[in-house]
Design an enzyme around this catalytic site. Structure first.
Site, PDB file in Angstrom:
ATOM      1  N   ASP A   8       0.787  -1.245   0.000  1.00  0.00           N
ATOM      2  CA  ASP A   8       0.000   0.000   0.000  1.00  0.00           C
ATOM      3  C   ASP A   8       0.822   1.299   0.000  1.00  0.00           C
ATOM      4  O   ASP A   8       0.533   2.226   0.768  1.00  0.00           O
ATOM      5  CB  ASP A   8      -0.967   0.016   1.200  1.00  0.00           C
ATOM      6  CG  ASP A   8      -1.961  -1.144   1.175  1.00  0.00           C
ATOM      7  OD1 ASP A   8      -1.887  -1.980   0.255  1.00  0.00           O
ATOM      8  OD2 ASP A   8      -2.809  -1.219   2.087  1.00  0.00           O
ATOM      9  N   LYS A 106      -6.858  -5.135  -3.049  1.00  0.00           N
ATOM     10  CA  LYS A 106      -7.632  -5.643  -1.916  1.00  0.00           C
ATOM     11  C   LYS A 106      -8.586  -4.573  -1.418  1.00  0.00           C
ATOM     12  O   LYS A 106      -8.411  -3.390  -1.731  1.00  0.00           O
ATOM     13  CB  LYS A 106      -6.687  -6.082  -0.798  1.00  0.00           C
ATOM     14  CG  LYS A 106      -5.867  -4.919  -0.261  1.00  0.00           C
ATOM     15  CD  LYS A 106      -4.810  -5.380   0.702  1.00  0.00           C
ATOM     16  CE  LYS A 106      -4.014  -4.227   1.253  1.00  0.00           C
ATOM     17  NZ  LYS A 106      -4.802  -3.280   2.052  1.00  0.00           N
ATOM     18  N   CYS A 151      -1.912  -2.716   7.528  1.00  0.00           N
ATOM     19  CA  CYS A 151      -1.762  -3.596   6.374  1.00  0.00           C
ATOM     20  C   CYS A 151      -0.423  -4.318   6.327  1.00  0.00           C
ATOM     21  O   CYS A 151      -0.352  -5.470   5.895  1.00  0.00           O
ATOM     22  CB  CYS A 151      -2.074  -2.832   5.100  1.00  0.00           C
ATOM     23  SG  CYS A 151      -3.826  -2.365   5.093  1.00  0.00           S
TER      24      CYS A 151
HETATM   25  C1  VGL Z   1      -4.761   0.629   5.721  1.00  0.00           C
HETATM   26  C2  VGL Z   1      -6.373   1.439   7.131  1.00  0.00           C
HETATM   27  C3  VGL Z   1      -7.336   1.261   6.163  1.00  0.00           C
HETATM   28  C4  VGL Z   1      -3.311   0.300   5.497  1.00  0.00           C
HETATM   29  C5  VGL Z   1      -5.707   0.443   4.748  1.00  0.00           C
HETATM   30  O1  VGL Z   1      -2.867   0.234   4.329  1.00  0.00           O
HETATM   31  O2  VGL Z   1      -2.588   0.098   6.511  1.00  0.00           O
HETATM   32  N1  VGL Z   1      -5.101   1.119   6.918  1.00  0.00           N
HETATM   33  N2  VGL Z   1      -6.990   0.768   4.967  1.00  0.00           N
END
Ligand code: VGL
Ligand code: ZN
Length: 201
Positions: A8, A106, A151
């Site tokens: 991410d 995802k 994540c």
């Molecule tokens: C994430 C919160 C919501 C992350 C993704 O990538 O850590 N955190 N969605």
């Protein structure tokens, strides 16, 4: 076979983004530099539809960071982030994507969140990442990216559970909170993961 999983590394998770991780931008040069140490590099992308139930905006009367029960699990309500196709969902500028062989998206099901790059939070569906890595003969995985206690942590925990020797690259991640980072490292080592800094690669 050693694989690097870049989790991410998207605009919304760095300063200026809607769910910014403090100093999240600092890991970009680190991640660029270490890629050459790996046989395989893959990335994950948080990729939510606008009506995603993890967004506080989809729960009238609720605020960001309130918690609700979603799909039978406790769910933090986040600001809108990483909306499919929008700028916040794009990889951070400066991330060298040339060696990224596959991208696993995802969080696409509006009814359930997905922190791990392998499965949604209820383990209803797999993204295919585990089978992909196994198919490529990977035995060791190294995780980095954002956010350290969400994540990145859940991706690492699933990697351990799937039987990969799993390393958490402490200097190639940043956390939303200090406490969260401390707990994440503790949980990771308790479950059999290993902490490492990129100089040790
Ligand atoms: C994430 C919160 C919501 C992350 C993704 O990538 O850590 N955190 N969605
Ligand atoms: Zn998300």
């Amino acid at each position: 076979m050693k694989a690097l999983i870049v989790v991410d590394l998207q605009n919304d998770f760095v300063p200026g983004g809607s769910l910014a991780v403090p100093r999240g931008n600092e890991i970009v040069p680190v991640i660029n530099k270490i890629q050459e140490k790996f046989d395989l590099v893959v990335a994950t992308q948080d990729w939510h539809p606008k009506n995603h139930m993890s967004f506080a905006s989809n729960h009238p009367g609720k605020n960001v960071y309130d918690t609700i029960v979603l799909a039978g699990m406790e769910q933090v309500l986040w600001p809108d982030h990483c909306v499919q196709g929008e700028k916040g969902a794009m990889f951070v500028r400066g991330f060298d994507e040339r060696r990224v062989e596959a991208i696993f998206r995802k969080g696409t099901d509006p009814e359930i969140d997905s922190y791990s790059g392998f499965f949604d939070n209820g383990r209803r569906k797999s993204t295919g990442l585990g089978d992909y890595l196994k198919g490529r003969g990977v035995s060791q995985v190294y995780v980095c990216g954002l956010a350290a206690e969400f994540c990145v942590l859940y991706t690492a925990l699933d990697a351990i559970e799937l039987g990969f020797e799993t390393y958490y690259l402490e200097d190639a991640t940043r956390a939303l909170s200090h406490e969260g980072f401390r707990e994440a490292r503790e949980q990771l080592t308790r479950r059999g993961g290993r902490l490492m800094v990129s100089d040790q690669l």
